[in-house]
Design a protein around this motif. Structure first.
Motif, PDB file in Angstrom:
ATOM      1  N   ALA A 107      42.046  79.184  92.320  1.00 10.70           N
ATOM      2  CA  ALA A 107      41.170  79.488  91.182  1.00 10.70           C
ATOM      3  C   ALA A 107      41.775  79.087  89.849  1.00 10.70           C
ATOM      4  O   ALA A 107      41.069  78.635  88.944  1.00 10.70           O
ATOM      5  CB  ALA A 107      40.840  80.986  91.173  1.00 10.70           C
ATOM      6  N   LYS A 108      43.111  79.242  89.714  1.00  6.97           N
ATOM      7  CA  LYS A 108      43.716  79.092  88.375  1.00  6.97           C
ATOM      8  C   LYS A 108      44.947  78.202  88.336  1.00  6.97           C
ATOM      9  O   LYS A 108      45.638  78.150  87.316  1.00  6.97           O
ATOM     10  CB  LYS A 108      44.097  80.485  87.837  1.00  6.97           C
ATOM     11  N   GLY A 109      45.248  77.516  89.432  1.00  6.76           N
ATOM     12  CA  GLY A 109      46.454  76.699  89.482  1.00  6.76           C
ATOM     13  C   GLY A 109      46.466  75.559  88.489  1.00  6.76           C
ATOM     14  O   GLY A 109      45.422  75.088  88.042  1.00  6.76           O
ATOM     15  N   ASP A 110      47.679  75.104  88.143  1.00  2.00           N
ATOM     16  CA  ASP A 110      47.824  74.095  87.083  1.00  2.00           C
ATOM     17  C   ASP A 110      47.802  72.654  87.579  1.00  2.00           C
ATOM     18  O   ASP A 110      47.808  71.727  86.775  1.00  2.00           O
ATOM     19  CB  ASP A 110      49.124  74.352  86.301  1.00  2.00           C
ATOM     20  N   THR A 111      47.776  72.445  88.890  1.00  4.75           N
ATOM     21  CA  THR A 111      47.808  71.079  89.437  1.00  4.75           C
ATOM     22  C   THR A 111      46.567  70.859  90.313  1.00  4.75           C
ATOM     23  O   THR A 111      46.427  71.515  91.362  1.00  4.75           O
ATOM     24  CB  THR A 111      49.078  70.856  90.277  1.00  4.75           C
ATOM     25  N   PRO A 112      45.662  69.967  89.914  1.00  2.50           N
ATOM     26  CA  PRO A 112      44.384  69.807  90.614  1.00  2.50           C
ATOM     27  C   PRO A 112      44.509  69.559  92.125  1.00  2.50           C
ATOM     28  O   PRO A 112      43.790  70.185  92.909  1.00  2.50           O
ATOM     29  CB  PRO A 112      43.743  68.610  89.907  1.00  2.50           C
ATOM     30  N   ALA A 113      45.418  68.670  92.526  1.00  2.00           N
ATOM     31  CA  ALA A 113      45.547  68.359  93.959  1.00  2.00           C
ATOM     32  C   ALA A 113      45.990  69.593  94.739  1.00  2.00           C
ATOM     33  O   ALA A 113      45.538  69.831  95.871  1.00  2.00           O
ATOM     34  CB  ALA A 113      46.537  67.217  94.163  1.00  2.00           C
ATOM     35  N   LEU A 114      46.853  70.388  94.147  1.00  2.00           N
ATOM     36  CA  LEU A 114      47.333  71.601  94.810  1.00  2.00           C
ATOM     37  C   LEU A 114      46.270  72.688  94.812  1.00  2.00           C
ATOM     38  O   LEU A 114      46.173  73.461  95.769  1.00  2.00           O
ATOM     39  CB  LEU A 114      48.609  72.104  94.138  1.00  2.00           C
ATOM     40  N   ARG A 115      45.474  72.756  93.735  1.00  2.00           N
ATOM     41  CA  ARG A 115      44.352  73.703  93.718  1.00  2.00           C
ATOM     42  C   ARG A 115      43.393  73.393  94.859  1.00  2.00           C
ATOM     43  O   ARG A 115      42.909  74.292  95.546  1.00  2.00           O
ATOM     44  CB  ARG A 115      43.583  73.611  92.390  1.00  2.00           C
ATOM     45  N   THR A 116      43.140  72.109  95.065  1.00  2.00           N
ATOM     46  CA  THR A 116      42.211  71.698  96.131  1.00  2.00           C
ATOM     47  C   THR A 116      42.742  72.095  97.505  1.00  2.00           C
ATOM     48  O   THR A 116      42.015  72.682  98.318  1.00  2.00           O
ATOM     49  CB  THR A 116      41.992  70.176  96.089  1.00  2.00           C
ATOM     50  N   VAL A 117      43.992  71.784  97.785  1.00  2.00           N
ATOM     51  CA  VAL A 117      44.539  72.088  99.107  1.00  2.00           C
ATOM     52  C   VAL A 117      44.658  73.600  99.308  1.00  2.00           C
ATOM     53  O   VAL A 117      44.469  74.103 100.422  1.00  2.00           O
ATOM     54  CB  VAL A 117      45.879  71.369  99.346  1.00  2.00           C
TER      55      VAL A 117
END
Length: 201
Positions: free
Chosen positions: A171-181
């Motif tokens: 929901a709030k992570g700073d890295t898009p690729a990691l937010r997706t996974v």
């Protein structure tokens, strides 16, 4: 011949009572199953409320911290599951452990791949913490039913922590690729938590 009538009536009454007994037993079993399901649902709801509270109180980690925590969690899960394959007494626990090895190996690969696409690229540190090493050492000393109980207790706790981490970062992570996974892994880890809770019961 007249005496056969009371005998016949008694036989019919006995059969009727027996039928009532079966029906009463079936009704009682149904009620017990419904009560158990209600308790399971209530327990799951209470656990989810606790997870919501835990998530609200936990600051969202940066990308490097997120992948490090996930990598350590995966490494611990795989090591504990390998112990369970040999030390557990219950086949259902052994089956769960085999599922954990496969799922957390896959999770490790997906986290590494996503971290590599970050800018700058990130590399997860999978070295177990001192607490994780101690927990594994303690678990390795146990066998049979004692192992089963402690392993599943630990799995419930570990997967609750992982669900909170994944929900928060997705929901709030700073890295898009990691937010997706994180979002992609969340349903799988939630499924593991639900499975572990059932085994715990």
């Amino acid at each position: 011949m007249k005496r056969s009538i009371p005998i016949l009536s008694a036989a019919v009454l006995t059969l009727a009572l027996a039928g009532c007994g079966d029906k009463t037993k079936a009704d009682a079993e149904t009620a017990a199953n419904q009560a158990e399901q209600a308790l399971d649902s209530a327990g799951a709801m209470a656990s989810n409320v606790a997870l919501d509270a835990q998530q609200a109180l936990s600051p969202t980690p940066a990308g490097q911290e997120f992948i490090d925590r996930m990598a350590k969690s995966d490494a611990y899960e795989i090591a504990a599951a390998k112990l369970a394959v040999t030390n557990a007494s219950s086949q259902s626990v052994k089956d769960f452990a085999a599922e954990m090895i496969k799922a957390h190996t896959d999770s490790t690969a997906r986290i590494k791949a996503a971290a590599a696409t970050a800018n700058p690229a990130l590399t997860p540190n999978a070295e177990l913490t001192a607490d994780q090493q101690d927990d594994l050492a303690d678990l390795g000393k146990k066998k049979g039913a004692e192992f089963d109980k402690d392993y599943i207790d630990d799995q419930v706790d570990a997967h609750e922590d992982a669900v909170v981490l994944l929900r928060d970062y997705s929901a709030k992570g700073d890295t898009p690729a990691l937010r997706t996974v994180a979002g992609e892994l969340l349903p799988t880890v939630q499924g593991h938590l639900d499975h572990a809770r059932k085994l715990h019961q």
